[in-house]
Design a protein around this motif. Sequence first.
Motif, PDB file in Angstrom:
ATOM      1  N   TYR A  44      44.100  44.531  41.800  1.00  0.00           N
ATOM      2  CA  TYR A  44      43.380  45.189  42.883  1.00  0.00           C
ATOM      3  C   TYR A  44      44.370  46.117  43.613  1.00  0.00           C
ATOM      4  CZ  TYR A  44      39.556  41.842  42.270  1.00  0.00           C
ATOM      5  OH  TYR A  44      38.521  41.113  41.763  1.00  0.00           O
ATOM      6  N   ILE A  54      42.740  43.517  51.833  1.00  0.00           N
ATOM      7  CA  ILE A  54      42.560  43.253  50.410  1.00  0.00           C
ATOM      8  C   ILE A  54      41.100  42.934  50.133  1.00  0.00           C
ATOM      9  CG2 ILE A  54      44.926  42.388  50.212  1.00  0.00           C
ATOM     10  CD1 ILE A  54      43.760  39.566  50.016  1.00  0.00           C
ATOM     11  N   ALA A  55      40.727  42.982  48.869  1.00  0.00           N
ATOM     12  CA  ALA A  55      39.330  42.819  48.467  1.00  0.00           C
ATOM     13  C   ALA A  55      38.806  41.417  48.783  1.00  0.00           C
ATOM     14  CB  ALA A  55      39.182  43.102  46.980  1.00  0.00           C
ATOM     15  N   ASP A  76      39.459  52.157  47.275  1.00  0.00           N
ATOM     16  CA  ASP A  76      40.593  51.242  47.398  1.00  0.00           C
ATOM     17  C   ASP A  76      41.885  51.850  46.876  1.00  0.00           C
ATOM     18  OD1 ASP A  76      39.241  49.268  48.679  1.00  0.00           O
ATOM     19  OD2 ASP A  76      38.888  48.029  46.919  1.00  0.00           O
ATOM     20  N   ILE A 113      38.987  38.329  46.114  1.00  0.00           N
ATOM     21  CA  ILE A 113      40.253  37.683  45.765  1.00  0.00           C
ATOM     22  C   ILE A 113      40.222  36.278  46.355  1.00  0.00           C
ATOM     23  CG2 ILE A 113      42.754  37.738  46.091  1.00  0.00           C
ATOM     24  CD1 ILE A 113      42.601  40.764  46.180  1.00  0.00           C
TER      25      ILE A 113
END
Length: 311
Positions: free
Chosen positions: A157, A143-144, A98, A147
């Motif tokens: 993150y 995005i993760a 990431d 979240i």
Amino acid sequence: QWQFIHMIQEILLTSANLCLASIHRCDLLFSKKQTFAKNKTLSYWKAYTFGSLSNVVDYQRKQVQAVGGLDPDSVEGKPFTLLYASEQGWPSPACCNDRIRARNICYAHSLAKLLPEMVAVTHNFFQDSPDGSSQGGQDYGLIAGNITATLSNGTGYPTFDAYVSTSSPAFGTSNDHYCCETWSVGCSGIKRIHGDFDPTSSVGRDITLHGWAWDEGTMGAGRAPVDVRIVVNGDIVMNNVTSNVSRPDLVAAGVSPTPDHGFNVTISSTANMLNISVFVVNSPSSNVPVQLEESPRCLKWNQGSYSPILC
């Protein structure tokens, strides 16, 4: 009329499916040929990367003029030169962690902003699926996945911080955001020169000089290489050495957004004491030579080889 409509469709095809991570980690794709607009073959896959978006812009402008009969800079022709890069994503199989993905977001945004023809950039998925996506089980979200829907726990993150960093109030107008603080991309104010003169190595009287340098102000958001000057005991021994050697460790260490900024040269000397300096020259961010970090380095001839000493 139909010919012109097909031309517009062909333009849209070239605008789609740009590889977000290709700036650094899609190198294997560069050797492949891709189907391009009605079974034409584009032999240079680099035209589909953020690093060479100008190729796509040039193609569109030529098609608008050649097929559409319009001046690409005219009121009628300009709309057909605009780029909407859709379905962005990470390469398959997944290339990187990431942190590197966040670097890609920052740098791709910086490259896209260089082109007034770029209207918008989208991504495959905004958020990872907890079970991985349907595309081979890989996570392709921006995005993760852990979240929350409100994004309230997103800070920290890397990809989320990079996404927030590319907002208009931050990117290019402030230094207080992830892309600037972590990757020196999207900063405001004076552009900076970065670099380091690494420890030397020698065999007999031959000394190999290693290091890296890049300038935020060069073309392609710092992607273009800079030149360095080698000075030994006050004399210029090498000038305008291009720093374009691949150094993937620079990206891994977070000191450069792209890897191709290294230099590696060998000099010879008969002197027993050497004071070696390395400067960035001809750089857009400085009118005078800029000495690299850890420069100068001093060497002493001792029993058949050079050994480092304090300057």
